[in-house]
Write a protein that holds these residues in place. Structure first.
Motif, PDB file in Angstrom:
ATOM      1  N   SER A  98      -7.348  -6.132  -4.480  1.00 44.16           N
ATOM      2  CA  SER A  98      -5.996  -5.849  -4.960  1.00 44.16           C
ATOM      3  C   SER A  98      -5.323  -4.753  -4.149  1.00 44.16           C
ATOM      4  O   SER A  98      -4.142  -4.837  -3.821  1.00 44.16           O
ATOM      5  CB  SER A  98      -6.039  -5.442  -6.433  1.00 44.16           C
ATOM      6  N   VAL A  99      -6.086  -3.718  -3.812  1.00 43.81           N
ATOM      7  CA  VAL A  99      -5.527  -2.623  -3.032  1.00 43.81           C
ATOM      8  C   VAL A  99      -5.196  -3.090  -1.617  1.00 43.81           C
ATOM      9  O   VAL A  99      -4.182  -2.697  -1.046  1.00 43.81           O
ATOM     10  CB  VAL A  99      -6.478  -1.405  -3.035  1.00 43.81           C
ATOM     11  N   GLY A 100      -6.021  -3.959  -1.043  1.00 45.22           N
ATOM     12  CA  GLY A 100      -5.731  -4.517   0.274  1.00 45.22           C
ATOM     13  C   GLY A 100      -4.429  -5.297   0.280  1.00 45.22           C
ATOM     14  O   GLY A 100      -3.599  -5.145   1.188  1.00 45.22           O
ATOM     15  N   ILE A 101      -4.224  -6.113  -0.735  1.00 41.30           N
ATOM     16  CA  ILE A 101      -2.985  -6.892  -0.846  1.00 41.30           C
ATOM     17  C   ILE A 101      -1.793  -5.951  -1.036  1.00 41.30           C
ATOM     18  O   ILE A 101      -0.761  -6.079  -0.364  1.00 41.30           O
ATOM     19  CB  ILE A 101      -3.083  -7.910  -1.992  1.00 41.30           C
ATOM     20  N   ALA A 102      -1.931  -4.980  -1.932  1.00 37.88           N
ATOM     21  CA  ALA A 102      -0.839  -4.034  -2.189  1.00 37.88           C
ATOM     22  C   ALA A 102      -0.501  -3.217  -0.942  1.00 37.88           C
ATOM     23  O   ALA A 102       0.675  -2.965  -0.655  1.00 37.88           O
ATOM     24  CB  ALA A 102      -1.211  -3.109  -3.345  1.00 37.88           C
ATOM     25  N   THR A 103      -1.520  -2.835  -0.180  1.00 32.63           N
ATOM     26  CA  THR A 103      -1.282  -2.082   1.050  1.00 32.63           C
ATOM     27  C   THR A 103      -0.545  -2.949   2.070  1.00 32.63           C
ATOM     28  O   THR A 103       0.365  -2.471   2.757  1.00 32.63           O
ATOM     29  CB  THR A 103      -2.604  -1.549   1.628  1.00 32.63           C
ATOM     30  N   GLY A 104      -0.915  -4.216   2.167  1.00 34.84           N
ATOM     31  CA  GLY A 104      -0.200  -5.133   3.061  1.00 34.84           C
ATOM     32  C   GLY A 104       1.265  -5.263   2.684  1.00 34.84           C
ATOM     33  O   GLY A 104       2.148  -5.287   3.550  1.00 34.84           O
ATOM     34  N   ILE A 105       1.533  -5.327   1.394  1.00 34.65           N
ATOM     35  CA  ILE A 105       2.926  -5.399   0.922  1.00 34.65           C
ATOM     36  C   ILE A 105       3.655  -4.097   1.251  1.00 34.65           C
ATOM     37  O   ILE A 105       4.815  -4.115   1.685  1.00 34.65           O
ATOM     38  CB  ILE A 105       2.976  -5.722  -0.586  1.00 34.65           C
ATOM     39  N   LEU A 106       2.981  -2.954   1.086  1.00 36.53           N
ATOM     40  CA  LEU A 106       3.582  -1.669   1.421  1.00 36.53           C
ATOM     41  C   LEU A 106       3.913  -1.585   2.911  1.00 36.53           C
ATOM     42  O   LEU A 106       5.003  -1.162   3.294  1.00 36.53           O
ATOM     43  CB  LEU A 106       2.649  -0.520   1.014  1.00 36.53           C
ATOM     44  N   VAL A 107       2.996  -2.017   3.767  1.00 37.64           N
ATOM     45  CA  VAL A 107       3.246  -2.011   5.218  1.00 37.64           C
ATOM     46  C   VAL A 107       4.430  -2.912   5.549  1.00 37.64           C
ATOM     47  O   VAL A 107       5.301  -2.549   6.351  1.00 37.64           O
ATOM     48  CB  VAL A 107       1.978  -2.428   5.993  1.00 37.64           C
ATOM     49  N   THR A 108       4.506  -4.079   4.927  1.00 37.79           N
ATOM     50  CA  THR A 108       5.633  -4.990   5.150  1.00 37.79           C
ATOM     51  C   THR A 108       6.944  -4.345   4.709  1.00 37.79           C
ATOM     52  O   THR A 108       7.962  -4.447   5.408  1.00 37.79           O
ATOM     53  CB  THR A 108       5.400  -6.318   4.402  1.00 37.79           C
ATOM     54  N   ALA A 109       6.935  -3.662   3.568  1.00 36.40           N
ATOM     55  CA  ALA A 109       8.138  -2.986   3.087  1.00 36.40           C
ATOM     56  C   ALA A 109       8.562  -1.877   4.051  1.00 36.40           C
ATOM     57  O   ALA A 109       9.761  -1.721   4.340  1.00 36.40           O
ATOM     58  CB  ALA A 109       7.894  -2.415   1.689  1.00 36.40           C
ATOM     59  N   VAL A 110       7.594  -1.121   4.557  1.00 33.64           N
ATOM     60  CA  VAL A 110       7.889  -0.060   5.525  1.00 33.64           C
ATOM     61  C   VAL A 110       8.561  -0.659   6.761  1.00 33.64           C
ATOM     62  O   VAL A 110       9.585  -0.169   7.229  1.00 33.64           O
ATOM     63  CB  VAL A 110       6.588   0.693   5.906  1.00 33.64           C
ATOM     64  N   HIS A 111       8.001  -1.747   7.270  1.00 33.11           N
ATOM     65  CA  HIS A 111       8.564  -2.397   8.460  1.00 33.11           C
ATOM     66  C   HIS A 111       9.941  -2.982   8.166  1.00 33.11           C
ATOM     67  O   HIS A 111      10.829  -2.951   9.023  1.00 33.11           O
ATOM     68  CB  HIS A 111       7.613  -3.453   8.993  1.00 33.11           C
ATOM     69  N   SER A 112      10.136  -3.506   6.959  1.00 32.84           N
ATOM     70  CA  SER A 112      11.439  -4.067   6.581  1.00 32.84           C
ATOM     71  C   SER A 112      12.520  -2.995   6.529  1.00 32.84           C
ATOM     72  O   SER A 112      13.701  -3.296   6.655  1.00 32.84           O
ATOM     73  CB  SER A 112      11.347  -4.759   5.213  1.00 32.84           C
TER      74      SER A 112
END
Length: 175
Positions: A98-112
């Motif tokens: 779950s943390v891996g998925i959430a971190t991936g979403i956070l990285v995507t949001a940062v890049h967005s």
């Protein structure tokens, strides 16, 4: 967690600590209250010097100026269990996934948002609990370095595996 994005067990599985540049580099709070400059403190406590050989092919060494220069450091922690009011442990189920998925979403949001991120995983990472005041039952997952890219930023060309090496489409099914 947003009520529309609940997980099956309804358990929070992660915690984050975001440090702004001024909070790490001698801004408002005195260094003695924080135990030193954040990025410098993280580098010193991480033992990054001992990893020099393993990252040589990427052109990196124990010098980690990005820990001092980036406007934000976000430490992500997994919570494999939580402590209930009565002091007992309650599992959170699939915390690392779950943390891996959430971190991936956070990285995507940062890049967005037009920013860049660098994942920093010093080994071992347990020191983050101590210097950031997190409970010992949390497991440091990653330190995200977030900001705008430096003018002279170099991206190593490490290559990627071709898609067909990591994926299969319409696989043959046995009957």
């Amino acid at each position: 967690m947003h009520p529309c994005c609940r997980n099956g067990a309804e358990r929070r599985k992660l915690a984050t600590v975001a440090l702004r540049g001024c909070e790490r580099s001698g801004g408002e709070a005195p260094d003695s209250d924080r135990g030193g400059k954040g990025g410098e403190r993280i580098l010193r406590a991480s033992g990054a010097e001992s990893m020099a050989g393993s990252a040589a092919r990427l052109g990196t060494d124990s010098n980690k100026p990005f820990l001092e220069l980036a406007p934000w450091l976000i430490a992500v922690f997994a919570q494999p269990f939580r402590i209930l009011a009565d002091g007992t442990r309650s599992p959170t189920y699939y915390a690392i996934e779950s943390v891996g998925i959430a971190t991936g979403i956070l990285v995507t949001a940062v890049h967005s948002c037009g920013l860049v991120s660098l994942t920093h995983t010093p080994s071992p990472m347990g020191f983050l609990n101590r210097i950031l005041g997190r409970p010992l039952y949390e497991k440091a997952f990653v330190l995200l370095v977030v900001g705008h890219p430096a003018e002279n930023a170099l991206i190593p060309d490490i290559g990627r595996k071709p898609l067909e090496e990591i994926s299969s489409f319409d696989p043959v099914r046995s009957s």
